[in-house]
Motif scaffolding. Structure first.
Motif, mmCIF file in Angstrom:
data_model
loop_
_atom_site.group_PDB
_atom_site.id
_atom_site.type_symbol
_atom_site.label_atom_id
_atom_site.label_comp_id
_atom_site.label_asym_id
_atom_site.label_seq_id
_atom_site.Cartn_x
_atom_site.Cartn_y
_atom_site.Cartn_z
ATOM 1 N N ALA A 118 0.852 -1.192 0.000
ATOM 2 C CA ALA A 118 0.000 0.000 0.000
ATOM 3 C C ALA A 118 0.889 1.244 0.000
ATOM 4 C CB ALA A 118 -0.915 0.011 1.215
ATOM 5 N N PRO A 119 0.690 2.148 -0.961
ATOM 6 C CA PRO A 119 1.552 3.332 -1.098
ATOM 7 C C PRO A 119 1.105 4.504 -0.207
ATOM 8 C CG PRO A 119 0.025 3.244 -2.916
ATOM 9 C CD PRO A 119 -0.239 2.018 -2.081
ATOM 10 N N PHE A 120 1.198 4.312 1.099
ATOM 11 C CA PHE A 120 0.830 5.381 2.025
ATOM 12 C C PHE A 120 1.745 6.589 1.842
ATOM 13 C CE2 PHE A 120 -0.855 1.724 4.407
ATOM 14 C CZ PHE A 120 -2.112 2.204 4.738
ATOM 15 N N PRO A 121 1.190 7.797 1.910
ATOM 16 C CA PRO A 121 2.059 8.989 1.917
ATOM 17 C C PRO A 121 2.971 8.955 3.148
ATOM 18 C CG PRO A 121 -0.221 9.610 1.479
ATOM 19 C CD PRO A 121 -0.233 8.162 1.880
ATOM 20 N N SER A 122 4.157 9.474 3.001
ATOM 21 C CA SER A 122 5.158 9.432 4.073
ATOM 22 C C SER A 122 4.726 10.216 5.302
ATOM 23 C CB SER A 122 6.486 9.991 3.572
ATOM 24 O OG SER A 122 7.396 10.108 4.643
ATOM 25 N N LEU A 123 4.814 9.575 6.452
ATOM 26 C CA LEU A 123 4.525 10.263 7.713
ATOM 27 C C LEU A 123 5.704 11.116 8.155
ATOM 28 C CD1 LEU A 123 2.594 7.461 9.610
ATOM 29 C CD2 LEU A 123 1.669 9.458 8.425
ATOM 30 N N GLY A 124 6.811 11.061 7.419
ATOM 31 C CA GLY A 124 7.941 11.952 7.666
ATOM 32 C C GLY A 124 7.620 13.385 7.261
ATOM 33 N N ASP A 125 6.619 13.539 6.418
ATOM 34 C CA ASP A 125 6.127 14.854 6.003
ATOM 35 C C ASP A 125 5.152 15.327 7.087
ATOM 36 O OD1 ASP A 125 4.478 16.897 4.932
ATOM 37 O OD2 ASP A 125 4.587 16.074 2.906
ATOM 38 N N ASN A 126 5.445 16.447 7.719
ATOM 39 C CA ASN A 126 4.616 16.944 8.829
ATOM 40 C C ASN A 126 3.160 17.141 8.434
ATOM 41 O OD1 ASN A 126 6.734 16.908 10.634
ATOM 42 N ND2 ASN A 126 7.322 19.035 10.244
ATOM 43 N N ARG A 127 2.931 17.586 7.217
ATOM 44 C CA ARG A 127 1.564 17.789 6.747
ATOM 45 C C ARG A 127 0.820 16.450 6.675
ATOM 46 N NH1 ARG A 127 0.831 17.908 1.420
ATOM 47 N NH2 ARG A 127 -1.270 18.076 0.790
ATOM 48 N N MET A 128 1.490 15.415 6.135
ATOM 49 C CA MET A 128 0.876 14.092 6.034
ATOM 50 C C MET A 128 0.629 13.500 7.418
ATOM 51 S SD MET A 128 0.000 13.192 3.126
ATOM 52 C CE MET A 128 -0.096 14.684 2.166
ATOM 53 N N LYS A 129 1.563 13.710 8.318
ATOM 54 C CA LYS A 129 1.413 13.213 9.697
ATOM 55 C C LYS A 129 0.183 13.860 10.340
ATOM 56 C CE LYS A 129 3.192 11.383 13.631
ATOM 57 N NZ LYS A 129 2.067 10.670 14.199
ATOM 58 N N HIS A 130 0.006 15.152 10.128
ATOM 59 C CA HIS A 130 -1.161 15.867 10.662
ATOM 60 C C HIS A 130 -2.457 15.286 10.077
ATOM 61 C CE1 HIS A 130 -3.646 19.176 12.108
ATOM 62 N NE2 HIS A 130 -4.118 19.277 10.878
ATOM 63 N N ILE A 131 -2.477 15.087 8.773
ATOM 64 C CA ILE A 131 -3.667 14.525 8.119
ATOM 65 C C ILE A 131 -3.952 13.125 8.656
ATOM 66 C CG2 ILE A 131 -4.585 13.669 5.917
ATOM 67 C CD1 ILE A 131 -3.121 16.072 4.587
ATOM 68 N N ALA A 132 -2.919 12.284 8.761
ATOM 69 C CA ALA A 132 -3.107 10.915 9.254
ATOM 70 C C ALA A 132 -3.633 10.903 10.683
ATOM 71 C CB ALA A 132 -1.791 10.145 9.159
#
Length: 189
Positions: A118-132
């Motif tokens: 599954a190609p999850f967006p990287s949680l290393g990206d602060n924006r993606m971490k916030h969304i997740a």
């Protein structure tokens, strides 16, 4: 849907950590070997969409010798590799983490494809971490959209067809979830 068939063949939920387990890698290599061997019998070209360059390199070692491997390595331009792959006349597989969107492998350029994880967006990206963290369904929908985009690389017109193999139980769960508004456009075998 008849032209866009999917086989889910994952026996594990894949993650960054499980992808480091030698048993998991051996299982994935076995599946890759079997899928590509069967495609070889039909003389087909195909794609493998990987979560990273390193995983692509590891899984490329399982591809039978009768199939030419076009392996995307870090720093290579994907366009050049795609042109070489398309020009090649024979059994071949293009392996890359960078072919989920924007590329066309219509007709005989790809009759099978393997989505490893599954190609999850990287949680290393602060924006993606916030969304997740705050909007987990949106994060899942972003992943589902990328899976669907990947599945669309090989079926580009009404007469085109492709058999797709998804090796990750998490990707299967996402694909089958009610969040996936595109799931009825595919046939699950």
């Amino acid at each position: 849907p008849e032209n866009k068939q999917i086989i889910f063949c994952g026996n594990k939920k894949l993650s960054y950590y499980t992808m480091k387990d030698p048993d998991t890698i051996q299982y994935l290599q076995d599946v890759v070997r079997e899928v590509v061997s069967n495609a070889n019998d039909d003389g087909y070209k195909g794609l493998m969409l990987t979560p990273s360059f390193a995983v692509g390199e590891t899984l490329s070692k399982a591809v039978p010798k009768a199939t030419k491997v076009f392996l995307h390595k870090s720093g290579m331009k994907i366009g050049d590799l795609v042109r070489e792959f398309k020009a090649y006349k024979g059994k071949a597989i293009l392996i890359s983490p960078s072919i989920y969107e924007g590329l066309d492998f219509a007709d005989d350029f790809s009759r099978y494809q393997i989505i490893v994880k599954a190609p999850f967006p990287s949680l290393g990206d602060n924006r993606m971490k916030h969304i997740a963290d705050k909007y987990p369904d949106i994060y899942k929908i972003m992943t589902i959209k990328k899976i669907v985009q990947g599945l669309g690389r090989s079926v580009r017109n009404k007469d085109d067809y492709c058999l797709s193999f998804i090796l990750d139980q998490t990707a299967e769960q996402l694909f089958k979830s009610p969040l996936n508004v595109w799931r009825n456009q595919f046939k699950i075998l």
